[in-house]
Design an enzyme around this catalytic site. Structure first.
Site, PDB file in Angstrom:
ATOM      1  N   ASP A  84     -43.433 -20.788  10.512  1.00 32.31           N
ATOM      2  CA  ASP A  84     -43.941 -19.414  10.388  1.00 32.31           C
ATOM      3  C   ASP A  84     -43.998 -18.823  11.795  1.00 32.31           C
ATOM      4  O   ASP A  84     -44.374 -19.522  12.743  1.00 32.31           O
ATOM      5  CB  ASP A  84     -45.343 -19.431   9.765  1.00 32.31           C
ATOM      6  CG  ASP A  84     -45.705 -18.114   9.100  1.00 32.31           C
ATOM      7  OD1 ASP A  84     -45.948 -18.111   7.877  1.00 32.31           O
ATOM      8  OD2 ASP A  84     -45.742 -17.081   9.811  1.00 32.31           O
ATOM      9  N   LYS A 132     -41.733  -7.419   4.480  1.00 29.00           N
ATOM     10  CA  LYS A 132     -41.905  -7.006   3.086  1.00 29.00           C
ATOM     11  C   LYS A 132     -42.448  -5.598   2.881  1.00 29.00           C
ATOM     12  O   LYS A 132     -42.778  -5.226   1.754  1.00 29.00           O
ATOM     13  CB  LYS A 132     -42.787  -8.017   2.356  1.00 29.00           C
ATOM     14  CG  LYS A 132     -44.174  -8.156   2.979  1.00 29.00           C
ATOM     15  CD  LYS A 132     -45.067  -9.092   2.195  1.00 29.00           C
ATOM     16  CE  LYS A 132     -46.457  -9.143   2.780  1.00 29.00           C
ATOM     17  NZ  LYS A 132     -47.375 -10.011   2.076  1.00 29.00           N
ATOM     18  N   SER A 177     -37.237 -10.641  -5.845  1.00 38.60           N
ATOM     19  CA  SER A 177     -38.232  -9.667  -6.300  1.00 38.60           C
ATOM     20  C   SER A 177     -37.698  -8.885  -7.490  1.00 38.60           C
ATOM     21  O   SER A 177     -36.487  -8.641  -7.599  1.00 38.60           O
ATOM     22  CB  SER A 177     -38.511  -8.711  -5.140  1.00 38.60           C
ATOM     23  OG  SER A 177     -39.169  -7.569  -5.601  1.00 38.60           O
ATOM     24  N   THR A 230     -37.808  -5.996  -7.641  1.00 36.20           N
ATOM     25  CA  THR A 230     -37.250  -4.760  -7.084  1.00 36.20           C
ATOM     26  C   THR A 230     -35.734  -4.684  -7.330  1.00 36.20           C
ATOM     27  O   THR A 230     -35.177  -3.598  -7.369  1.00 36.20           O
ATOM     28  CB  THR A 230     -37.584  -4.651  -5.573  1.00 36.20           C
ATOM     29  OG1 THR A 230     -37.237  -3.368  -5.117  1.00 36.20           O
ATOM     30  CG2 THR A 230     -36.858  -5.670  -4.744  1.00 36.20           C
ATOM     31  N   TYR A 232     -35.659  -2.780   2.394  1.00 34.24           N
ATOM     32  CA  TYR A 232     -36.323  -4.023   1.987  1.00 34.24           C
ATOM     33  C   TYR A 232     -35.714  -4.545   0.684  1.00 34.24           C
ATOM     34  O   TYR A 232     -35.317  -5.704   0.579  1.00 34.24           O
ATOM     35  CB  TYR A 232     -37.833  -3.807   1.802  1.00 34.24           C
ATOM     36  CG  TYR A 232     -38.459  -4.875   0.950  1.00 34.24           C
ATOM     37  CD1 TYR A 232     -38.701  -6.140   1.470  1.00 34.24           C
ATOM     38  CD2 TYR A 232     -38.750  -4.646  -0.401  1.00 34.24           C
ATOM     39  CE1 TYR A 232     -39.230  -7.141   0.671  1.00 34.24           C
ATOM     40  CE2 TYR A 232     -39.273  -5.643  -1.201  1.00 34.24           C
ATOM     41  CZ  TYR A 232     -39.506  -6.891  -0.660  1.00 34.24           C
ATOM     42  OH  TYR A 232     -40.006  -7.888  -1.458  1.00 34.24           O
ATOM     43  N   LYS A 281     -33.288  -8.082  -0.395  1.00 33.83           N
ATOM     44  CA  LYS A 281     -33.467  -9.061  -1.481  1.00 33.83           C
ATOM     45  C   LYS A 281     -32.171  -9.177  -2.290  1.00 33.83           C
ATOM     46  O   LYS A 281     -31.731 -10.266  -2.659  1.00 33.83           O
ATOM     47  CB  LYS A 281     -34.636  -8.654  -2.389  1.00 33.83           C
ATOM     48  CG  LYS A 281     -35.993  -8.779  -1.707  1.00 33.83           C
ATOM     49  CD  LYS A 281     -36.316 -10.221  -1.336  1.00 33.83           C
ATOM     50  CE  LYS A 281     -37.557 -10.378  -0.499  1.00 33.83           C
ATOM     51  NZ  LYS A 281     -37.738 -11.716   0.071  1.00 33.83           N
ATOM     52  N   ARG A 285     -47.230  -2.268 -14.037  1.00 33.80           N
ATOM     53  CA  ARG A 285     -46.698  -3.435 -13.328  1.00 33.80           C
ATOM     54  C   ARG A 285     -47.156  -4.706 -14.028  1.00 33.80           C
ATOM     55  O   ARG A 285     -48.093  -4.688 -14.812  1.00 33.80           O
ATOM     56  CB  ARG A 285     -47.217  -3.480 -11.878  1.00 33.80           C
ATOM     57  CG  ARG A 285     -46.776  -2.330 -11.000  1.00 33.80           C
ATOM     58  CD  ARG A 285     -45.310  -2.448 -10.610  1.00 33.80           C
ATOM     59  NE  ARG A 285     -44.918  -1.370  -9.731  1.00 33.80           N
ATOM     60  CZ  ARG A 285     -44.531  -0.151 -10.143  1.00 33.80           C
ATOM     61  NH1 ARG A 285     -44.490   0.135 -11.427  1.00 33.80           N
ATOM     62  NH2 ARG A 285     -44.179   0.758  -9.265  1.00 33.80           N
ATOM     63  N   ARG A 290     -46.004   8.377  -5.447  1.00 36.70           N
ATOM     64  CA  ARG A 290     -45.447   7.823  -4.212  1.00 36.70           C
ATOM     65  C   ARG A 290     -43.928   7.750  -4.363  1.00 36.70           C
ATOM     66  O   ARG A 290     -43.431   7.274  -5.397  1.00 36.70           O
ATOM     67  CB  ARG A 290     -46.037   6.428  -3.987  1.00 36.70           C
ATOM     68  CG  ARG A 290     -45.529   5.713  -2.766  1.00 36.70           C
ATOM     69  CD  ARG A 290     -46.320   4.457  -2.467  1.00 36.70           C
ATOM     70  NE  ARG A 290     -46.109   3.386  -3.441  1.00 36.70           N
ATOM     71  CZ  ARG A 290     -46.646   2.171  -3.341  1.00 36.70           C
ATOM     72  NH1 ARG A 290     -47.460   1.877  -2.326  1.00 36.70           N
ATOM     73  NH2 ARG A 290     -46.420   1.254  -4.259  1.00 36.70           N
ATOM     74  N   GLY A 298     -40.276   6.750  -4.588  1.00 33.61           N
ATOM     75  CA  GLY A 298     -39.603   5.476  -4.845  1.00 33.61           C
ATOM     76  C   GLY A 298     -40.299   4.581  -5.849  1.00 33.61           C
ATOM     77  O   GLY A 298     -39.771   3.525  -6.200  1.00 33.61           O
ATOM     78  N   ASP A 299     -41.492   4.964  -6.345  1.00 34.57           N
ATOM     79  CA  ASP A 299     -42.190   4.096  -7.303  1.00 34.57           C
ATOM     80  C   ASP A 299     -41.458   4.060  -8.653  1.00 34.57           C
ATOM     81  O   ASP A 299     -41.040   5.099  -9.173  1.00 34.57           O
ATOM     82  CB  ASP A 299     -43.634   4.563  -7.520  1.00 34.57           C
ATOM     83  CG  ASP A 299     -44.629   3.799  -6.654  1.00 34.57           C
ATOM     84  OD1 ASP A 299     -44.266   2.734  -6.124  1.00 34.57           O
ATOM     85  OD2 ASP A 299     -45.771   4.275  -6.519  1.00 34.57           O
TER      86      ASP A 299
END
Ligand code: UDP
Length: 339
Positions: free
Chosen positions: A34, A88, A128, A130, A153, A157, A236, A299, A301-302
């Protein structure tokens, strides 16, 4: 006990630290790398207290090939990798895309380049939901088509998934890969010793909720209530972080047992969709805390609604979540109170 060594990149981070605990408790020897850019060394103290032992940790950058090589030389017989290490923050990725591509792609490329040299054949990658973008149909299965990413981001992914697909296919069975597509991880370890440590103002819902209840933030702003969902707020799939961590243990077990020639993809969620308002209500019920909130604009892009079909992980990995939304939120609140 002869423990099989698993390299855990980003092992001091939110999901990584919980996975380290679950791996050790399942009989593996996690080895953490890390760079502590988005994590804190206090997580190592929490892990040590929970497990009653120190877990080896190397403070290096995973995109630095020489540094990763040094760890693999020192540890010698690592059998698998769980690759959590990544930036992230969606908004930051829009402002600083190069940083995201360099780090998130760079670290995966370094690992893949070194794995054959050190005889490591198994990798679990943190992907993700996403990658599904705004899905045409709910819940999403692993067959649901992926959509172009809406942020750098998200694109990292997607590209990492593509890289792993290509490299695994070319590896002729020498590389075994599982992609875990996470839904929304929340909550903290039951001990209250490890949890999420957001830097600055949280982007994610649950740390914002707990910080508001703790009086650190004045109020929660719910990002829009006119979506095409039953109460107008976004939906979600909120999965407890320990349940999510356990998915990594079963994925590692599957890979070490021989895995599968092709890349395998699993959704890791609860299969349950909850709206932002439902989360607020469940938080109040679980903790007895009244939450100050207002409705604000959406918001950018949600995604209006997304939740997982988890049939594949249930059937093929034997994976099951055990923590309810309320218990997950109660654990997040318990953790907040220790900060
Ligand atoms: N959200 C919100 N207020 C906040 C943070 C998040 O209403 O201060 C909503 C957000 O619009 C989304 C959900 O909470 O519908 C989860 O957001 P988060 O950023 O935690 O995860 P995401 O699903 O965007 O990755």
């Amino acid at each position: 006990m002869n423990r099989t060594k698993i390299l855990v990149t980003g092992g001091a981070g939110y999901i990584g630290s919980h996975a380290v605990v679950e791996l050790y408790e399942a009989g593996y020897q996690p080895i953490i790398v890390d760079n502590f850019v988005n994590s804190q060394e206090s997580a190592l103290n929490g892990i040590r207290t929970i497990l009653g032992t120190d877990i080896p940790c190397y403070k290096i950058d995973c995109a630095n090939e020489a540094a990763v090589r040094g760890v693999l030389e020192q540890e010698k017989d690592i059998k698998g990798i769980i690759h959590f290490a990544a930036y992230k923050a969606v908004g930051e990725s829009v402002a600083e895309p190069l940083k995201y591509y360099q780090n998130n792609l760079g670290s995966l490329l370094v690992l893949l380049a070194l794995m054959p040299e050190f005889g490591i054949q198994s990798i679990v990658f943190s992907s993700s939901c996403t990658v599904y973008g705004v899905p045409d149909q709910l819940p999403v299965t692993e067959q649901t088509p992926t959509k172009p990413a809406t942020s750098p981001y998200g694109n990292t992914k997607k590209i990492c998934e593509d890289i792993l697909n290509d490299v695994t296919a070319a590896g002729k069975g020498q590389l075994r890969t599982i992609l875990l597509r996470y839904f929304n991880p929340i909550g903290a370890h039951a001990s209250g010793l490890i949890g999420e440590l957001p830097l600055g103002v949280p982007n994610n819902l649950i740390p914002f909720v707990t910080q508001t209840a703790a009086g650190i933030r004045e109020k929660l702003t719910i990002f829009g209530d006119t979506y095409d969902t039953p109460d107008g707020t976004n939906i979600r799939d909120y999965i407890h972080v320990v349940d999510l961590a356990k998915a990594h243990v079963v994925a590692v077990e599957r890979l070490l047992a021989g895995g599968h020639a092709d890349v395998e993809v699993f959704n890791v969620g609860t299969g349950r969709g909850n709206s932002v308002l439902e989360v607020v209500n469940a938080f109040e019920k679980a903790t007895g805390q009244k939450l100050n909130y207002v409705i604000g604009p959406p918001r950018a892009g949600d995604v209006p609604a997304i939740y997982a079909d988890v049939t594949k992980a249930t059937q093929e990995l034997g994976f099951q979540t055990t923590t309810s939304l309320e218990d997950s939120l109660a654990s997040a609140w318990k953790w907040q109170q220790t900060l």
